[in-house]
Design a protein around this motif. Structure first.
Motif, mmCIF file in Angstrom:
data_model
loop_
_atom_site.group_PDB
_atom_site.id
_atom_site.type_symbol
_atom_site.label_atom_id
_atom_site.label_comp_id
_atom_site.label_asym_id
_atom_site.label_seq_id
_atom_site.Cartn_x
_atom_site.Cartn_y
_atom_site.Cartn_z
ATOM 1 N N THR A 6 9.812 152.115 31.086
ATOM 2 C CA THR A 6 9.876 150.999 30.539
ATOM 3 C C THR A 6 9.252 149.734 31.346
ATOM 4 O O THR A 6 10.495 150.312 32.557
ATOM 5 N N ASP A 66 16.095 148.012 30.099
ATOM 6 C CA ASP A 66 15.175 148.499 29.080
ATOM 7 C C ASP A 66 14.945 146.612 28.787
ATOM 8 O O ASP A 66 16.284 146.774 28.593
ATOM 9 N N ALA A 67 13.786 146.397 29.228
ATOM 10 C CA ALA A 67 13.691 144.987 28.717
ATOM 11 C C ALA A 67 12.076 144.833 28.474
ATOM 12 O O ALA A 67 11.160 145.839 28.033
ATOM 13 N N LYS A 68 11.861 143.898 27.496
ATOM 14 C CA LYS A 68 10.234 143.370 27.357
ATOM 15 C C LYS A 68 9.697 142.342 27.614
ATOM 16 O O LYS A 68 10.639 141.467 26.921
ATOM 17 N N GLY A 70 9.065 138.789 26.178
ATOM 18 C CA GLY A 70 8.970 137.876 24.828
ATOM 19 C C GLY A 70 8.685 136.447 25.266
ATOM 20 O O GLY A 70 8.440 135.992 26.291
ATOM 21 N N GLU A 75 13.367 139.880 27.337
ATOM 22 C CA GLU A 75 14.351 139.945 26.625
ATOM 23 C C GLU A 75 14.802 141.311 26.212
ATOM 24 O O GLU A 75 14.134 142.344 26.841
ATOM 25 N N THR A 77 16.409 145.494 25.005
ATOM 26 C CA THR A 77 15.199 146.105 24.095
ATOM 27 C C THR A 77 16.675 146.979 23.476
ATOM 28 O O THR A 77 16.385 147.956 23.221
ATOM 29 N N HIS A 78 17.639 146.895 23.920
ATOM 30 C CA HIS A 78 18.675 147.843 23.842
ATOM 31 C C HIS A 78 19.985 146.395 23.064
ATOM 32 O O HIS A 78 20.328 145.432 23.504
#
Length: 102
Positions: A6, A66-68, A70, A75, A77-78
């Motif tokens: 991820t 972990d990130a996503k 944006g 951004e 994720t936790h």
């Protein structure tokens, strides 16, 4: 069974200020997670983490979070990482003052 990697960001705490910081693509530490490098390759993530841990004169406690992606950049994720983006919570200073609605 293999696991899927991820996306991650490298994060740590600034040695002098204690503030949460993230590693940008240009090897600088930034106080805004949206300016961090979003890493989508596991091998590259490990290399970036090694580089971060070698900077013990600048940061402490570097790790992969972990990130996503944006609309404005990476951004969290936790909830822990979301909390870290806002700065200390014991009283308004630092990032909380900078982001306060006036």
């Amino acid at each position: 069974m293999s696991r899927t990697f991820t996306p991650k960001v490298v994060t740590a705490n600034a040695l002098l200020l204690g503030d949460a910081v993230w590693l940008a693509e240009d090897d600088t530490w930034v106080r805004d997670m949206a300016r961090a490098e979003l890493i989508e390759d596991e091998a590259h993530a490990q290399i970036r983490l090694l580089m971060a841990t070698s900077q013990s004169h600048v940061v402490v406690g570097a790790y992969l979070a972990d990130a996503k992606m944006g609309p404005n950049g990476p951004e969290p994720t936790h909830f822990r990482e979301a909390f870290r983006t806002r700065g200390p919570s014991n009283y308004a200073h630092g990032k909380q003052v900078e982001n306060a609605d006036v």
